[in-house]
Design a protein around this motif. Structure first.
Motif, short mmCIF file in Angstrom:
data_model
loop_
_atom_site.label_atom_id
_atom_site.label_comp_id
_atom_site.label_asym_id
_atom_site.label_seq_id
_atom_site.Cartn_x
_atom_site.Cartn_y
_atom_site.Cartn_z
N LEU A 117 1.68 9.63 5.22
CA LEU A 117 1.23 8.29 4.82
C LEU A 117 1.89 7.23 5.70
CD1 LEU A 117 -0.22 6.34 2.90
CD2 LEU A 117 1.79 6.49 1.39
N THR B 170 -0.03 4.68 8.34
CA THR B 170 0.08 3.21 8.18
C THR B 170 0.58 2.57 9.48
OG1 THR B 170 0.57 3.53 5.83
CG2 THR B 170 1.11 1.39 6.82
N PHE C 114 0.83 -1.21 0.00
CA PHE C 114 0.00 0.00 0.00
C PHE C 114 0.87 1.25 0.00
CE2 PHE C 114 -2.06 3.32 2.58
CZ PHE C 114 -3.17 3.58 1.78
N VAL C 115 1.91 1.26 0.86
CA VAL C 115 2.78 2.44 0.93
C VAL C 115 3.54 2.60 -0.38
CG1 VAL C 115 4.77 3.44 2.10
CG2 VAL C 115 2.99 2.33 3.44
N LEU D 126 2.64 1.70 -3.38
CA LEU D 126 1.72 2.14 -4.44
C LEU D 126 1.42 3.62 -4.31
CD1 LEU D 126 -0.14 1.44 -6.83
CD2 LEU D 126 -1.91 0.84 -5.16
N ASN D 127 1.16 4.08 -3.07
CA ASN D 127 0.80 5.48 -2.87
C ASN D 127 2.00 6.41 -2.89
OD1 ASN D 127 -2.28 5.74 -2.07
ND2 ASN D 127 -1.50 3.85 -1.15
N ALA D 128 3.18 5.87 -2.68
CA ALA D 128 4.36 6.72 -2.69
C ALA D 128 4.62 7.29 -4.07
CB ALA D 128 5.58 5.92 -2.22
N GLU D 129 4.12 6.62 -5.11
CA GLU D 129 4.34 7.09 -6.47
C GLU D 129 3.44 8.28 -6.78
OE1 GLU D 129 6.80 5.86 -8.06
OE2 GLU D 129 7.17 4.35 -6.52
N THR D 130 2.29 8.35 -6.09
CA THR D 130 1.34 9.42 -6.39
C THR D 130 1.55 10.63 -5.50
OG1 THR D 130 -0.27 8.51 -4.84
CG2 THR D 130 -0.35 7.72 -7.12
N LEU D 131 2.27 10.47 -4.37
CA LEU D 131 2.53 11.58 -3.46
C LEU D 131 3.92 12.10 -3.73
CD1 LEU D 131 1.10 10.04 -0.16
CD2 LEU D 131 -0.02 11.68 -1.69
N ARG E 209 10.08 -0.74 -4.59
CA ARG E 209 9.22 0.22 -5.31
C ARG E 209 9.64 0.21 -6.78
NH1 ARG E 209 10.79 5.51 -3.37
NH2 ARG E 209 9.15 6.26 -4.75
N ASP F 286 3.88 14.67 2.52
CA ASP F 286 2.79 13.72 2.27
C ASP F 286 3.24 12.29 2.53
OD1 ASP F 286 1.09 15.79 1.60
OD2 ASP F 286 1.63 15.69 -0.55
#
Length: 645
Positions: free
Chosen positions: A93, A97, A76-77, A79-84, A171, A89
């Motif tokens: 996140l 978590t 989850f981290v 995946l979201n690290a690419e968008t933040l 990642r 941010d």
């Protein structure tokens, strides 16, 4: 001989069969004990291995659940690290978590260069944004680790300085290239918190190890190990055989023998395994074993005691039987060796108990010779057939009396045999319901006794004659034996010393002499006892006053030449000594004047000269002559001359 050998063989067989039977029972009993304990031990081992396998399976499920949660969080981290795009941010996140995961210590994000770009902290220090390119987990992911989640080996954190295990995921950029890693840390002890003493005991084992054989976490009792890379030899061999299994081995880390079970977790490159300590597994078994051994030991002692008692009783009975046989043989030998006739008669009774007769049950060879009958014909014959007719009624009555009163009897009677009178002494003693009879021919004894009586009478007569002779001699005669006891004195002793014959004879020598006389004369006595003829003169006080006695001690020898006593003779020589003194005086003295004569003068002169020489003194000698003495004798006569002299 053959029946005797068979008897000994049967006796030996019976003698040893009982101990062998007891030994067989004990061996069978302990064989059963061995089988029972072996089966119990094998069952205990199988149960322990089964428990270890079940515990390992549960431990694996526990780890799977934990690692799957971590895998999902890191995914989850990542995946979201690419968008933040901003660090703020990413930090938010990571904190969100971590907030719902108490098992995790920290989460941080690393870029493709190994720089930490986000940390789950509100105001992280500058040291938190360090470079981790040297860490093993970063190098593994950069090299293209095939599995999504990598469980690293325990190391100390650079910021916390505490032991942690890194759980990391790579990642990826949209083009699939390496973009860094998402890392979460966990306390190594948390990986083995599955351990509880109720399930594993105080020496059980819960451990997680990588396929690189580095221990991620290991716990036994209250002890924990992290990061060890040794002591997995047994496990490596078992894993090479199968992905799961059980075995028994000793630990090279703590030295404890355990029953082990393992399961390989290939997706994480881990091996989960648990173990139960053998000492704890076998504790109940050892207690049961001790109880069983104690019970069967007591049973063995009881069996051994019983069979030992039986064996001792059997041996004792055999010994008694052998003694009885030996006693019987000795009795027969002693019976036949007797010079007397010997019979054993058993009572023959009517149905109402009246004694009817006696039957001979045993007789020796002397009895057979006495009766002039074969030995086989005597035994089992009624006594009335063996007793002479003239004595039958009396002896049968006497035997009945002995049986009834249980009182032994001795009597003597005479029988006519071959025209001669035979004197018999019979001794009858009760034996069971019967009598034992010993008969001895004492005819020769009685003849010898008569001869002895005649000899004694003659000896007494001769002794009386001898005493009559010695009592009338003017000599004291006595006899002293080797024990220095006076056995004989004549009446002279009583006349001289006033002591009766009765009180003098058979008395010690000391009672006849006072101490001075005893010490003076005992040397003469001992010389005579040594075989010498001894003579000496000594003075002794008697009722008539002091007397001079001439004593002679003559040894008395037996037929072998040994001295058994001495004859002591004392003669009164007092008057003789007086006469000798008078003669000596007449020999040395002039009878007319009482002066020493020429012989006496010569003796005295020699004595005076010797005395003067000894004392070194002079000696004067005077010669006196009477002038014209012849005219006196011629004028007045010799009687006047004698008076003048």
């Amino acid at each position: 001989m053959r029946s005797l050998a068979q008897h000994h063989w049967l006796d030996g067989t019976l003698r040893w069969s009982l101990p062998l039977f007891g030994l067989a029972i004990i061996l069978t009993m302990w064989g059963g004990v061995y089988w029972l304990l072996t089966a119990d031990r094998n069952r205990t081992e199988q149960e322990a291995l089964a428990r270890a396998a079940a515990s390992t399976q549960a431990y694996e499920a526990h780890l799977q659940q934990l690692l799957q949660q971590v895998d999902q969080l890191t995914a989850f981290v990542a995946l979201n690290a690419e968008t933040l795009g901003t660090t703020i941010d990413l930090n938010r996140l990571a904190r969100q978590t971590l907030a719902n995961q108490p098992a995790l210590r920290s989460i941080y994000v690393v870029n493709e260069s190994g720089d930490v770009i986000a940390v789950a902290m509100d105001n992280p220090p500058a040291a938190a944004y360090n470079n981790v390119a040297d860490r093993r987990y970063f190098q593994v992911h950069r090299a293209g680790h095939p599995n999504p989640l990598y469980v690293g080996e325990p190391i100390k954190g650079r910021i916390s300085n505490q032991w942690v295990v890194h759980l990391s995921r790579a990642r990826k950029y949209p083009d699939g290239s390496f973009a860094g890693v998402v890392v979460t840390t966990v306390d190594p002890a948390y990986l083995t918190n599955f351990y509880n003493e109720a399930q594993f005991g105080q020496q059980g084992l819960v451990s997680l190890v990588g396929l690189d054989w580095v221990v991620r976490s290991r716990r036994s009792g209250e002890r924990s190990w992290f990061g060890d890379s040794g002591g997995q030899n047994y496990l490596a061999k078992e894993v090479a055989k199968a992905p799961s299994g059980t075995y028994a081995a000793g630990s090279q880390i703590d030295g404890i023998e355990r029953f082990m079970a393992y399961r390989v977790m290939p997706q994480y490159q881990l091996v989960a395994y648990t173990g139960l300590a053998k000492t704890e597994v076998f504790r109940n078994y050892e207690a049961r074993k001790s109880a069983v051994l104690a019970f069967f030991s007591v049973a063995t002692v009881v069996v051994l005691s019983a069979f030992a008692a039986f064996f001792f009783l059997q041996t004792r009975l055999r010994h008694i039987r052998l003694q009885a046989d030996e006693s019987a043989r000795r009795f027969m030998a002693a019976s036949d060796a007797q010079l007397d006739a010997f019979f054993i008669l058993a009572a023959q009774r009517s149905p109402d108990g009246r004694l009817l007769d006696f039957r001979c049950e045993h007789a020796n060879r002397r009895a057979a010779k006495w009766l002039n009958m074969p030995l086989a014909d005597i035994e089992r014959v009624n006594a009335t057939e063996l007793i002479p007719t003239e004595h039958r009624l009396r002896l049968f009555s006497a035997y009945c009396t002995v049986v009834d009163t249980r009182t032994p009897m001795v009597e003597e009677f005479s029988v006519e045999q071959d025209g001669a009178t035979v004197h018999v002494v019979q001794q009858v003693v009760p034996v069971g319901d019967g009598v034992a009879i010993t008969m001895r021919d004492v005819t020769e004894v009685r003849l010898r006794e008569a001869e002895v009586q005649q000899s004694r009478a003659a000896l007494a007569h001769n002794e009386a004659r001898l005493r009559g002779v010695t009592n009338n001699l003017p000599v004291l005669i006595s006899y002293l034996d080797s024990s220095l006891t006076v056995r004989f004195v004549n009446e002279t002793y009583e006349r001289w010393f006033g002591r009766s014959l009765h009180s003098s004879e058979n008395t010690p020598l000391r009672s006849h002499w006072d101490e001075d006389i005893y010490h003076q004369r005992i040397p003469y006595v001992m010389k005579a006892m040594g075989g010498e003829l001894v003579e000496f003169v000594a003075e002794r006080t008697t009722l008539a006053g002091p007397r001079i006695l001439h004593n002679t001690y003559v040894p008395d020898r037996d037929e072998h030449g040994s001295v058994r006593g001495i004859y002591m003779m004392s003669t009164d020589i007092t008057e003789l000594k007086r006469a000798e003194a008078e003669l000596q005086s007449l020999l040395l003295t002039d009878t007319l004047t009482g002066l020493a004569n020429r012989r006496g003068f010569n003796e005295r002169l020699a004595q005076a000269l010797a005395r003067a020489a000894r004392n070194r003194r002079g000696l004067a000698l005077m010669y006196i002559d009477v002038d014209k003495f012849k005219e006196v004798n011629d004028t007045y006569g010799h009687h006047v001359g004698d008076q003048i002299l």
